[in-house]
Every structure is written in structure tokens, then in C-alpha cells.
Design an enzyme around this catalytic site. Structure first.
Site, short mmCIF file in Angstrom:
data_model
loop_
_atom_site.label_atom_id
_atom_site.label_comp_id
_atom_site.label_asym_id
_atom_site.label_seq_id
_atom_site.Cartn_x
_atom_site.Cartn_y
_atom_site.Cartn_z
N PRO A 32 -56.24 -27.90 -0.16
CA PRO A 32 -55.94 -27.77 1.36
C PRO A 32 -54.52 -27.02 1.33
CG PRO A 32 -55.61 -30.10 0.22
CD PRO A 32 -56.34 -29.32 -0.64
N ASN A 33 -54.62 -26.36 2.64
CA ASN A 33 -53.45 -25.56 3.01
C ASN A 33 -53.25 -24.25 1.99
OD1 ASN A 33 -52.89 -27.39 5.14
ND2 ASN A 33 -52.27 -28.64 3.70
N ARG A 81 -47.21 -19.92 5.22
CA ARG A 81 -46.90 -21.39 4.97
C ARG A 81 -45.69 -21.57 4.29
NH1 ARG A 81 -49.75 -25.36 0.51
NH2 ARG A 81 -48.70 -27.36 1.38
N TYR A 118 -43.21 -21.32 -0.98
CA TYR A 118 -44.67 -20.86 -1.65
C TYR A 118 -44.74 -19.37 -1.69
CZ TYR A 118 -45.92 -25.68 -1.28
OH TYR A 118 -46.22 -27.10 -1.21
N ASN A 139 -55.88 -25.70 -8.22
CA ASN A 139 -54.72 -26.16 -7.82
C ASN A 139 -55.29 -27.16 -6.53
OD1 ASN A 139 -52.67 -26.60 -6.26
ND2 ASN A 139 -51.69 -24.64 -6.21
N ALA A 190 -52.32 -30.95 -2.09
CA ALA A 190 -51.86 -32.23 -1.98
C ALA A 190 -52.73 -33.28 -2.53
CB ALA A 190 -51.70 -32.59 -0.38
N GLU A 231 -54.54 -26.66 -14.65
CA GLU A 231 -53.84 -27.14 -13.44
C GLU A 231 -52.81 -26.26 -13.19
OE1 GLU A 231 -51.91 -31.03 -13.58
OE2 GLU A 231 -51.76 -31.12 -11.53
N HIS A 258 -49.55 -25.43 -10.18
CA HIS A 258 -49.09 -25.72 -8.95
C HIS A 258 -47.73 -24.55 -8.87
CE1 HIS A 258 -50.91 -29.26 -8.24
NE2 HIS A 258 -50.55 -29.62 -9.71
N ARG A 297 -39.44 -32.01 -6.66
CA ARG A 297 -39.68 -32.25 -5.32
C ARG A 297 -39.83 -33.84 -5.18
NH1 ARG A 297 -44.22 -28.24 -3.10
NH2 ARG A 297 -43.31 -29.07 -1.12
C1 DQA Z 1 -48.78 -27.62 -4.49
C2 DQA Z 1 -48.10 -28.63 -4.82
C3 DQA Z 1 -48.69 -29.78 -3.84
O1 DQA Z 1 -47.59 -30.95 -4.01
C4 DQA Z 1 -48.38 -29.48 -2.31
O2 DQA Z 1 -49.10 -30.48 -1.70
C5 DQA Z 1 -49.24 -28.28 -2.19
C6 DQA Z 1 -49.24 -27.02 -3.06
C7 DQA Z 1 -48.20 -26.07 -5.30
O3 DQA Z 1 -49.16 -25.40 -5.46
O4 DQA Z 1 -47.13 -26.05 -5.31
O5 DQA Z 1 -50.10 -27.82 -1.08
O6 DQA Z 1 -50.14 -27.77 -5.07
#
Ligand code: DQA
Length: 145
Positions: A10-11, A18, A23, A72, A75, A96, A98, A105
Site C-alpha cells: 500500500p501507498n 509521497r 521515500y 515490499n 505497512a 524483503e 524496504h 523509525r
Molecule cells: C516501507 C516502510 C514501511 O514501514 C512503510 O509503511 C511503507 C514503506 C519502505 O519501503 O520503506 O509504506 O515499506
């Protein structure tokens, strides 16, 4: 050809717009184009969803017919037992990724339901993490040209 599926949660469809301080300014479309150019020996499949169950479906769909999966879950990493279970259920090795350093964080981002079921994790190296994960799958396949 090496078959690698990238699944973003998501997002991540809003990358570039964003929280650019966190990011970056680059969209994932641009990142994917660069990956395709940098790794012509890889056939990339890309899936993004904001919906937890759709991510589970995609992990199942690509989890038995690919050489590697770069995941990835955004959240959902920190909350989704279903996504963790899906990673454990499949045959395709998962890395995985990120973009941000989740360990630097909030405390709730230090929990991952997928890390222990993945081959490894790349965190905090920006979008470069996707290229590094791809390189690892290429090296594993002995397909470096
Ligand atoms: C994320 C880190 C997550 O905590 C966050 O909710 C994201 C992006 C990252 O790629 O840094 O949406 O997965």
C-alpha cells in the site's frame, strides 16, 4: 531469462509524490524502467496493491513459477500475519525490501512478519534495494553475463 516478480504494498503507487524526504522523488514506474534497462536478462513482472488480500493472492500466484520475488509489503509488513503466512507457503525465494531504514523509525516498524520467512532483507538503501535484490537472484542463478 530469469523470471522475477516485484510486489509492492500500500501507498507505494504514490512513490515520488509521497513523503519525498523519506521515500525520494522517483516514481516506481521510473525505477522499473531502469531495472528493465539494467537487467535485460530478467523478465520482470510487477504487481502493486493497496489491498492486503490482493497481495496474498499475488504472492500465491507468482510463488510457484518464478525464480525470485522481491517483496515490499509496506505497512502490511508490520501487521499482516496473512502475508507472512503466504511467504512461508510458497516455493519462490523472497527478498524483503524496504526503501527507508525501518529500524531507524518508529518502534512499530521494527516488527516484520515476512523477514524470518524471506531469504534476506534489504532496508534503508532507497530504490537501489530493488536492484541489489535483483543482482542477488542473478548471482544465485549463475546467470551473470
Ligand atoms: C516501507 C516502510 C514501511 O514501514 C512503510 O509503511 C511503507 C514503506 C519502505 O519501503 O520503506 O509504506 O515499506
Amino acid at each position: 531469462m530469469l523470471n522475477i516478480t516485484i510486489i509492492n504494498g500500500p501507498n507505494l503507487n504514490l512513490l515520488g509524490k509521497r513523503e519525498p524526504g523519506m521515500y525520494g522523488n522517483e516514481s516506481f514506474d521510473d525505477c522499473l524502467l531502469q531495472l528493465k534497462q539494467a537487467f535485460p536478462q530478467v523478465n520482470f513482472t510487477y504487481f502493486q496493491s493497496n489491498v492486503e488480500g490482493e497481495i496474498v493472492n499475488a504472492i500465491q500466484q507468482y510463488g510457484f513459477n518464478q525464480d525470485g520475488m522481491i517483496l515490499n509489503p509496506a505497512a502490511y509488513t508490520h501487521t499482516s500475519i496473512a502475508i507472512g503466512d503466504a511467504v512461508a507457503a510458497i516455493k519462490t525465494p523472497v527478498i524483503e525490501v524496504h526503501i527507508s531504514n525501518v529500524h531507524a523509525r518508529e518502534d512499530f516498524r521494527k516488527i516484520s512478519h515476512v523477514s524470518a520467512k524471506s531469504v534476506g532483507s534489504i532496508v534503508g538503501l532507497g530504490l537501489k534495494g530493488y536492484a541489489l535484490a535483483t543482482e542477488w537472484f542473478i548471482a544465485k542463478a549463475g546467470a551473470i553475463q
